[in-house]
Design a protein around this motif. Sequence first.
Motif, PDB file in Angstrom:
ATOM      1  N   LEU A  17      -0.888 -18.009 -20.688  1.00 12.85           N
ATOM      2  CA  LEU A  17      -1.924 -18.674 -19.891  1.00 12.85           C
ATOM      3  C   LEU A  17      -2.036 -18.030 -18.507  1.00 12.85           C
ATOM      4  N   ARG A  18      -0.895 -17.718 -17.881  1.00 16.78           N
ATOM      5  CA  ARG A  18      -0.917 -17.061 -16.561  1.00 16.78           C
ATOM      6  C   ARG A  18      -1.616 -15.703 -16.648  1.00 16.78           C
ATOM      7  N   ASP A  22      -4.867 -14.604 -14.667  1.00 17.65           N
ATOM      8  CA  ASP A  22      -4.895 -13.414 -13.812  1.00 17.65           C
ATOM      9  C   ASP A  22      -6.029 -12.475 -14.221  1.00 17.65           C
ATOM     10  N   GLY A  23      -6.191 -12.284 -15.525  1.00 20.72           N
ATOM     11  CA  GLY A  23      -7.277 -11.428 -16.023  1.00 20.72           C
ATOM     12  C   GLY A  23      -8.639 -11.973 -15.643  1.00 20.72           C
ATOM     13  N   LYS A  27     -11.464 -10.181 -13.192  1.00 21.46           N
ATOM     14  CA  LYS A  27     -12.860  -9.979 -13.607  1.00 21.46           C
ATOM     15  C   LYS A  27     -13.817 -10.676 -12.652  1.00 21.46           C
ATOM     16  N   LEU A  28     -13.468 -11.889 -12.242  1.00 22.90           N
ATOM     17  CA  LEU A  28     -14.308 -12.640 -11.316  1.00 22.90           C
ATOM     18  C   LEU A  28     -14.397 -11.923  -9.971  1.00 22.90           C
ATOM     19  N   GLY A  29     -13.267 -11.383  -9.506  1.00 20.98           N
ATOM     20  CA  GLY A  29     -13.272 -10.640  -8.247  1.00 20.98           C
ATOM     21  C   GLY A  29     -14.168  -9.411  -8.322  1.00 20.98           C
TER      22      GLY A  29
END
Length: 142
Positions: A17-18, A22-23, A27-29
């Motif tokens: 889940l972590r 993080d992924g 991607k959002l960044g």
Amino acid sequence: MSINPQDNDPAPTPEELREQIDGTREKLGQTVEELAGKADVRAQAQQRAAEVLSQVQDKAAQALQLAQDRTPESMRVKAAHAMEQLTGTAHTLGEKVQDRTPEPVREKAYRAVDTVRGNGGLLVAGAVALAVVLFARRGRNR
């Protein structure tokens, strides 16, 4: 995310889940950076201006080379000699003017020179464009 009891997949571990989180954050960044880049009109305009300046400088260099190629050697030698004389005269006059110019006026002149040096590429491109126009007119008059 819902867990369906009929799925045979085991529930993700906290570490998985972590990693997913993080992924997703990465991607959002990246997406936010791309959107910010598209929204930054000033940066886009500066980039386009740099591209246009580069194109103008390339064309100016080509025009200068063409003008040099078409100029007879004797004229180039005379021009180089005249340039040396003008440089020497300008240097001598500059020293005389500097000695007789008040300090506040000299400071303003130095600032103006710094400004011109900062925009040197534009000045060179303009000078080359002017030279090309003059050579073109001279060629038509002959």
